[in-house]
Design a protein around this motif. Structure first.
Motif, mmCIF file in Angstrom:
data_model
loop_
_atom_site.group_PDB
_atom_site.id
_atom_site.type_symbol
_atom_site.label_atom_id
_atom_site.label_comp_id
_atom_site.label_asym_id
_atom_site.label_seq_id
_atom_site.Cartn_x
_atom_site.Cartn_y
_atom_site.Cartn_z
ATOM 1 N N LYS A 248 -26.117 18.665 -31.355
ATOM 2 C CA LYS A 248 -25.907 19.307 -30.341
ATOM 3 C C LYS A 248 -25.367 20.724 -30.882
ATOM 4 C CE LYS A 248 -25.212 16.650 -26.381
ATOM 5 N NZ LYS A 248 -25.490 16.090 -25.213
ATOM 6 N N TYR A 249 -25.460 21.848 -30.201
ATOM 7 C CA TYR A 249 -25.036 23.250 -30.403
ATOM 8 C C TYR A 249 -24.997 24.004 -29.559
ATOM 9 C CZ TYR A 249 -24.078 27.167 -33.280
ATOM 10 O OH TYR A 249 -24.045 28.629 -33.887
ATOM 11 N N SER A 250 -23.714 24.197 -28.948
ATOM 12 C CA SER A 250 -23.005 24.617 -27.524
ATOM 13 C C SER A 250 -22.942 23.863 -26.247
ATOM 14 C CB SER A 250 -23.319 26.149 -27.453
ATOM 15 O OG SER A 250 -23.242 26.421 -28.155
ATOM 16 N N GLY A 251 -23.127 22.500 -26.550
ATOM 17 C CA GLY A 251 -23.351 21.154 -26.247
ATOM 18 C C GLY A 251 -24.898 21.286 -24.827
ATOM 19 N N VAL A 252 -25.813 21.967 -25.671
ATOM 20 C CA VAL A 252 -27.146 21.970 -25.428
ATOM 21 C C VAL A 252 -27.787 20.949 -26.596
ATOM 22 C CG1 VAL A 252 -29.024 22.468 -25.084
ATOM 23 C CG2 VAL A 252 -27.115 24.168 -24.191
ATOM 24 N N PRO B 230 -23.222 17.340 -34.913
ATOM 25 C CA PRO B 230 -24.874 17.075 -36.182
ATOM 26 C C PRO B 230 -25.278 15.448 -35.412
ATOM 27 C CG PRO B 230 -22.683 17.774 -37.408
ATOM 28 C CD PRO B 230 -22.126 18.179 -35.870
ATOM 29 N N SER B 231 -25.804 15.328 -35.792
ATOM 30 C CA SER B 231 -26.549 13.813 -35.865
ATOM 31 C C SER B 231 -26.607 12.848 -36.989
ATOM 32 C CB SER B 231 -27.406 13.191 -34.601
ATOM 33 O OG SER B 231 -28.313 13.957 -35.397
ATOM 34 N N PRO C 135 -27.132 20.791 -37.206
ATOM 35 C CA PRO C 135 -27.119 22.473 -36.693
ATOM 36 C C PRO C 135 -27.038 22.666 -37.593
ATOM 37 C CG PRO C 135 -26.141 20.892 -34.659
ATOM 38 C CD PRO C 135 -26.335 19.905 -36.343
ATOM 39 N N VAL C 136 -28.395 24.167 -37.582
ATOM 40 C CA VAL C 136 -27.964 25.234 -38.619
ATOM 41 C C VAL C 136 -27.461 26.307 -37.452
ATOM 42 C CG1 VAL C 136 -30.642 25.219 -39.641
ATOM 43 C CG2 VAL C 136 -29.586 26.649 -37.388
ATOM 44 N N ARG C 137 -26.732 27.729 -38.195
ATOM 45 C CA ARG C 137 -26.113 28.540 -37.224
ATOM 46 C C ARG C 137 -26.999 29.015 -35.865
ATOM 47 N NH1 ARG C 137 -24.405 31.026 -42.843
ATOM 48 N NH2 ARG C 137 -23.755 32.327 -41.865
ATOM 49 N N LEU C 138 -27.648 28.188 -35.280
ATOM 50 C CA LEU C 138 -28.048 28.852 -34.045
ATOM 51 C C LEU C 138 -27.654 29.836 -33.389
ATOM 52 C CD1 LEU C 138 -29.340 25.290 -32.657
ATOM 53 C CD2 LEU C 138 -30.312 27.378 -33.353
ATOM 54 N N ASN C 139 -26.513 30.204 -33.058
ATOM 55 C CA ASN C 139 -26.013 31.780 -32.183
ATOM 56 C C ASN C 139 -26.456 32.897 -33.641
ATOM 57 O OD1 ASN C 139 -24.708 31.044 -30.869
ATOM 58 N ND2 ASN C 139 -22.458 31.027 -31.193
#
Ligand code: PLP
Length: 361
Positions: free
Chosen positions: A161-165, A281-282, A133-137
């Motif tokens: 996932k990112y922050s559990g989502v 990451p997956s 995942p990219v730096r989504l925040n």
């Protein structure tokens, strides 16, 4: 040779009867199997307003149109991806504006995105490259602050996932690909998820020539152009069988990825991608960074493991060349990176052998 990527299908005994049923059902186009696949895929990957499509590229094209991107508009994107990400931008007549990437992960760099924003920017298109995942925040904040829609290309990142989502849920749009070598394949296929449910009706019309499904063909009125981007029942039947086995397969990618995350940085001269603490990451592919990636390739070849780069930075293609600017971090990343296999086909013994060989150098 242990390949970098591999086609994964459900066991023949479960898949073939389902395929035979659908093939001779008299209903091979878009129908109940597609709708059942949509319901189950959405539930499994916790997506909300979403729909199955013929490809990830079709989903990308749709997401750009739904974002309101018009010819001449700018879309901030990454060059470090498979070509469809950026071809879709050209398909809508827009201009790809390449932001630089993070030097360790190859993912788009939020600071570079912010520097590229102009009054013509109509979307930010990010790719969770290789399943990280990219730096989504930071990127979601930029998208909100400048009121620019965010599209997540999750073709490499099913199950991340990112922050559990789940990825694909955080931006305004998320796209998935079920092309042959992805985590999960339906031979070809894709999925589009949409944050604002008001877009779903238009998205479904866009997927089917601009026609509203369920309205009699003699009554229906086309008011805007659409494409033939629907999934068919045969692909959906494969998808339904895949859903029974995919979580286990993704878990194996993750287990191998974490094993490499722990062991590779202990080897002098080797580095691995870094990512936010919120990211899970997956690991579609694993990436190693080294000043001598050719050596990694040949050492692994000797033990029957494929290692190589997989994508060409898109701005190196003639069609994108005119949009290339300075991307010093991408240059550095691309020079040093090499992918090694980490999918469900990499056994505990193979991953141990990989570490042993890398350690010997
Ligand atoms: C990052 C990325 N985006 C988009 C796509 C397009 O997906 P599809 O082949 O399903 O059209 C792919 C795969 O080909 C991809 O790797």
């Amino acid at each position: 040779m242990i390949p970098l990527v591999k086609v994964g299908l459900p066991p023949k005994e479960t898949l073939m009867p389902e395929l035979e049923n659908v093939l001779y059902s008299g209903m091979i186009g878009e129908g109940e199997a597609v709708y059942e696949f949509e319901r189950k895929f959405q539930k499994q990957f916790e997506l909300k307003n979403s729909m199955a499509m013929s490809s990830g590229t079709g989903a990308l094209h749709s997401s750009l149109i739904l974002s309101g991107v018009k010819p001449g508009d700018e879309v901030i994107t990454t060059s470090m991806t498979a070509e469809p990400t950026n071809i879709a931008i050209l398909q809508v007549g827009a201009i790809p504006v390449f932001a630089d990437v993070d030097v360790l992960s190859g993912n788009i760099d939020p600071a570079s995105i912010e520097r590229k924003i102009t009054s013509k920017t109509k979307a930010i298109l990010i790719v969770h490259y290789a399943g990280i995942p990219v730096r989504l925040n930071e990127i979601s904040n930029i998208s909100r602050q400048y009121n620019i829609p965010l599209i997540e290309d999750c073709a490499h990142a099913l199950g991340a996932k990112y922050s559990g989502v789940g990825v694909g849920n955080i931006g305004d749009f998320g796209i998935f690909s079920f092309q042959a070598i992805k985590h999960m394949t339906t031979v070809d296929g894709g999925f589009l998820s949409i944050k604002d449910e008001r877009f779903l009706r238009d998205a479904k019309k866009f997927r089917w020539f601009g026609l509203e499904k369920g309205v009699a063909r003699t009554e229906v009125d086309i008011t805007s152009i659409g494409y033939k981007y629907n999934m068919h029942n045969v692909a959906a039947a494969i998808g339904l069988a895949q859903l029974d086995v995919i979580s286990e397969k993704i878990s194996k990618h993750v287990s191998n990825g974490k094993y490499f995350d722990q062991n590779i940085p202990r080897i002098p001269g080797l580095e691995v991608p870094t990512f936010d603490a919120e990211a899970e990451p997956s690991y579609w592919l694993y990436t190693v960074l080294s000043d001598d990636s050719d050596n990694i390739e040949s050492c692994l070849k000797d033990i029957g493991v494929q290692a190589s780069k997989l994508h060409r930075p898109n701005h190196q293609h003639s069609i994108f060349n005119q949009y290339a600017g300075d991307m010093p971090q991408l240059d550095e990343y691309y020079k040093r990176m090499i992918h090694i296999p980490c999918g469900w086909w990499v056994s505990d013994e193979i991953r141990q052998n990989i570490i042993d060989v890398l350690r010997k150098g």
